[in-house]
Scaffold this active site. Structure first.
Site, PDB file in Angstrom:
ATOM      1  N   HIS A 169       0.795  -1.229   0.000  1.00 49.79           N
ATOM      2  CA  HIS A 169       0.000   0.000   0.000  1.00 49.79           C
ATOM      3  C   HIS A 169       0.829   1.281   0.000  1.00 49.79           C
ATOM      4  O   HIS A 169       0.285   2.363  -0.112  1.00 49.79           O
ATOM      5  CB  HIS A 169      -0.946   0.029   1.217  1.00 49.79           C
ATOM      6  CG  HIS A 169      -0.240   0.300   2.503  1.00 49.79           C
ATOM      7  ND1 HIS A 169       0.376  -0.680   3.216  1.00 49.79           N
ATOM      8  CD2 HIS A 169      -0.027   1.454   3.169  1.00 49.79           C
ATOM      9  CE1 HIS A 169       0.938  -0.152   4.291  1.00 49.79           C
ATOM     10  NE2 HIS A 169       0.710   1.146   4.292  1.00 49.79           N
TER      11      HIS A 169
HETATM   12  C1  UD1 Z   1      -1.998   5.608   5.655  1.00 52.47           C
HETATM   13  C2  UD1 Z   1      -0.668   6.098   6.236  1.00 52.47           C
HETATM   14  C3  UD1 Z   1       0.366   4.987   6.134  1.00 52.47           C
HETATM   15  C4  UD1 Z   1      -0.134   3.714   6.785  1.00 52.47           C
HETATM   16  C5  UD1 Z   1      -1.457   3.341   6.133  1.00 52.47           C
HETATM   17  C6  UD1 Z   1      -2.045   2.078   6.702  1.00 52.47           C
HETATM   18  C7  UD1 Z   1      -0.172   8.483   5.961  1.00 52.47           C
HETATM   19  C8  UD1 Z   1       0.645   9.453   5.209  1.00 52.47           C
HETATM   20  N1  UD1 Z   1      -0.161   7.225   5.463  1.00 52.47           N
HETATM   21  O1  UD1 Z   1      -1.788   5.358   4.272  1.00 52.47           O
HETATM   22  O2  UD1 Z   1       1.551   5.389   6.797  1.00 52.47           O
HETATM   23  O3  UD1 Z   1       0.811   2.686   6.612  1.00 52.47           O
HETATM   24  O4  UD1 Z   1      -2.380   4.426   6.333  1.00 52.47           O
HETATM   25  O5  UD1 Z   1      -3.165   1.697   5.981  1.00 52.47           O
HETATM   26  O6  UD1 Z   1      -0.796   8.829   6.948  1.00 52.47           O
HETATM   27  N2  UD1 Z   1      -9.085   4.946   1.472  1.00 52.47           N
HETATM   28  C9  UD1 Z   1     -10.323   4.362   1.473  1.00 52.47           C
HETATM   29  N3  UD1 Z   1     -10.905   4.062   2.665  1.00 52.47           N
HETATM   30  C10 UD1 Z   1     -10.309   4.347   3.850  1.00 52.47           C
HETATM   31  C11 UD1 Z   1      -9.044   4.963   3.838  1.00 52.47           C
HETATM   32  C12 UD1 Z   1      -8.442   5.249   2.648  1.00 52.47           C
HETATM   33  O7  UD1 Z   1     -10.888   4.087   0.426  1.00 52.47           O
HETATM   34  O8  UD1 Z   1     -10.893   4.025   4.909  1.00 52.47           O
HETATM   35  C13 UD1 Z   1      -8.410   5.248   0.184  1.00 52.47           C
HETATM   36  C14 UD1 Z   1      -8.743   6.616  -0.356  1.00 52.47           C
HETATM   37  O9  UD1 Z   1      -8.774   6.538  -1.727  1.00 52.47           O
HETATM   38  C15 UD1 Z   1      -7.527   7.422   0.073  1.00 52.47           C
HETATM   39  C16 UD1 Z   1      -6.421   6.405  -0.031  1.00 52.47           C
HETATM   40  O10 UD1 Z   1      -7.024   5.173   0.360  1.00 52.47           O
HETATM   41  O11 UD1 Z   1      -7.332   8.540  -0.720  1.00 52.47           O
HETATM   42  C17 UD1 Z   1      -5.228   6.669   0.837  1.00 52.47           C
HETATM   43  O12 UD1 Z   1      -5.633   6.875   2.215  1.00 52.47           O
HETATM   44  P1  UD1 Z   1      -4.683   7.696   3.204  1.00 52.47           P
HETATM   45  O13 UD1 Z   1      -5.247   7.715   4.548  1.00 52.47           O
HETATM   46  O14 UD1 Z   1      -4.357   9.025   2.574  1.00 52.47           O
HETATM   47  O15 UD1 Z   1      -3.316   6.891   3.180  1.00 52.47           O
HETATM   48  P2  UD1 Z   1      -3.016   5.319   3.266  1.00 52.47           P
HETATM   49  O16 UD1 Z   1      -2.486   4.885   1.952  1.00 52.47           O
HETATM   50  O17 UD1 Z   1      -4.154   4.554   3.838  1.00 52.47           O
END
Ligand code: UD1
Length: 359
Positions: free
Chosen positions: A206
């Site tokens: 991820h």
């Molecule tokens: C975040 C953390 C990362 C951690 C990871 C665990 C930061 C910078 N990154 O990354 O360090 O290892 O969490 O999972 O804080 N999305 C959904 N549903 C959700 C959450 C996210 O669909 O419940 C999708 C959305 O498209 C979103 C993307 O995932 O834009 C990324 O989510 P985000 O929270 O920005 O970062 P992670 O990749 O989850």
């Protein structure tokens, strides 16, 4: 003492659960408030973990959701400031390295509220990783730094952090792992996915640097395709990765792909795998305790003790390198591991005892 405990994203929940349980042993001395920023909001990225870990419903939910780094960080800060002004806590406790960690720490120090950072001092020395920026900045502004491994002590010393701010307490993620292993054994995930133990490799991916870029993703997938000819790959897919693979038209057909799994199902799947391929930080630590070989698909790790003492190998993201390590591990009979110092299931107890003495 009023403490605000912050969670936001999936890896925060299993770190905070043991701390909250310890705090609850002192109802006359500590009044905890659990704040969930809503950085992760899908049922299987958040609610499932509250259920498995027996975490209470958050006292306050900020509901910030997704966005660019600046948007997400700013939204959390704006909403969290209101909570701090209303509740006037003595301390804000943050865990890990996600955007919620930094945003809440920064908001608190600007209001002269003390901050404790659990899992401080880890460094990948790669400033292109958003997590590395979050780690550096959170540590620089925190009052109390709780450390999981010896490398963190060295890193903070080099950065000039005063000794009296640092506390080497062990690893709260391992507290959760040890507390939940028996429950995880009851999971039916293997039969649900029609898997035999040791007959599959578990895959998670991820990290932005791996999945946001088409050519990086393609290189890793080429290696994984080859590996999947030798062993079934099981891939619980993060929403970020799913979106990107669909956008690139690269969603692999011959892997067993599932939605993100709950904590017990995932622990069980990990503990019965032949090996694990991952770019996660926490999984490098969990596989070390479970004695399952872990191939980390990154060029570096901020958790070097997992490679020095544990079962982790940093294999990078080059196709040939991934393949050769996977072939070696497929033949391996048993992986030896040494348990890192203080990864004994009592880190949260040490943290809470220290807080009770300090404040
Ligand atoms: C975040 C953390 C990362 C951690 C990871 C665990 C930061 C910078 N990154 O990354 O360090 O290892 O969490 O999972 O804080 N999305 C959904 N549903 C959700 C959450 C996210 O669909 O419940 C999708 C959305 O498209 C979103 C993307 O995932 O834009 C990324 O989510 P985000 O929270 O920005 O970062 P992670 O990749 O989850």
């Amino acid at each position: 003492m009023k403490i605000i405990l912050v969670v936001g994203a999936r890896p925060n929940f299993m770190k905070m659960a043991p701390i909250l349980y310890e705090i609850k042993k002192y109802p006359d001395r500590i009044h905890p408030l659990l704040v969930h920023t809503g950085q992760h909001y899908d049922k299987n990225m958040s609610d499932l973990f509250f259920d498995d870990l027996g975490l209470p419903k958050p006292d306050i939910f900020l509901g910030v959701g997704s966005g660019s780094h600046a948007q997400q960080t700013a939204k959390i800060m704006e909403k969290f400031e209101v909570i701090l002004l209303e509740n006037k806590p003595d301390l804000v406790l943050v865990v890990g390295d996600v955007n919620s960690t930094l945003a809440c720490a920064l908001t608190a120090v600007k209001l002269h509220i003390k901050v404790a950072h659990v899992e401080a001092g880890l460094r990948s020395f790669d400033r292109r990783m958003p997590e590395e920026i979050n780690r550096l900045l959170t540590d620089a502004i925190s009052d109390y730094l709780f450390l999981t491994e010896a490398s963190a002590v060295k890193n903070l010393e080099k950065e000039g952090v005063a000794q009296d701010k640092m506390f080497f307490v062990g690893n709260v993620m391992i507290d959760s792992l040890l507390q939940n292993l028996d429950k995880a054994k009851q999971s039916t995930i293997l039969s649900q996915l029609q898997l035999e133990k040791q007959s599959y490799a578990l895959l998670t991916l991820h990290r932005a640097e791996n999945v946001d870029n088409r050519s990086a993703m393609q290189e890793i997938l080429d290696a994984l395709m080859e590996i999947s000819k030798k062993i079934q790959l099981v891939f619980p897919i993060h929403p970020r990765t799913k979106n990107k693979l669909e956008e690139f038209g690269l969603l692999p057909k011959n892997f067993k792909i599932t939605d993100p799994l709950g904590y017990w199902d995932f622990l069980h799947l990990m503990s019965q795998a032949k090996f694990v391929l991952t770019d996660s930080g926490g999984i490098q630590e969990e596989t070390t305790i479970l004695q399952i070989p872990c191939l980390t698909l990154r060029e570096n790790t901020e958790r070097p003790v997992t490679a020095e003492k544990g079962t982790n190998t940093i294999v990078g993201t080059n196709k040939e390198k991934i393949l050769s390590h996977a072939l070696e591990v497929l033949e391996r009979k048993k992986s030896q591991t040494q348990i890192p110092d203080l990864w004994d299931g009592h880190a949260a107890r040490r943290i809470v005892e220290i807080l009770l003495n300090l404040i």
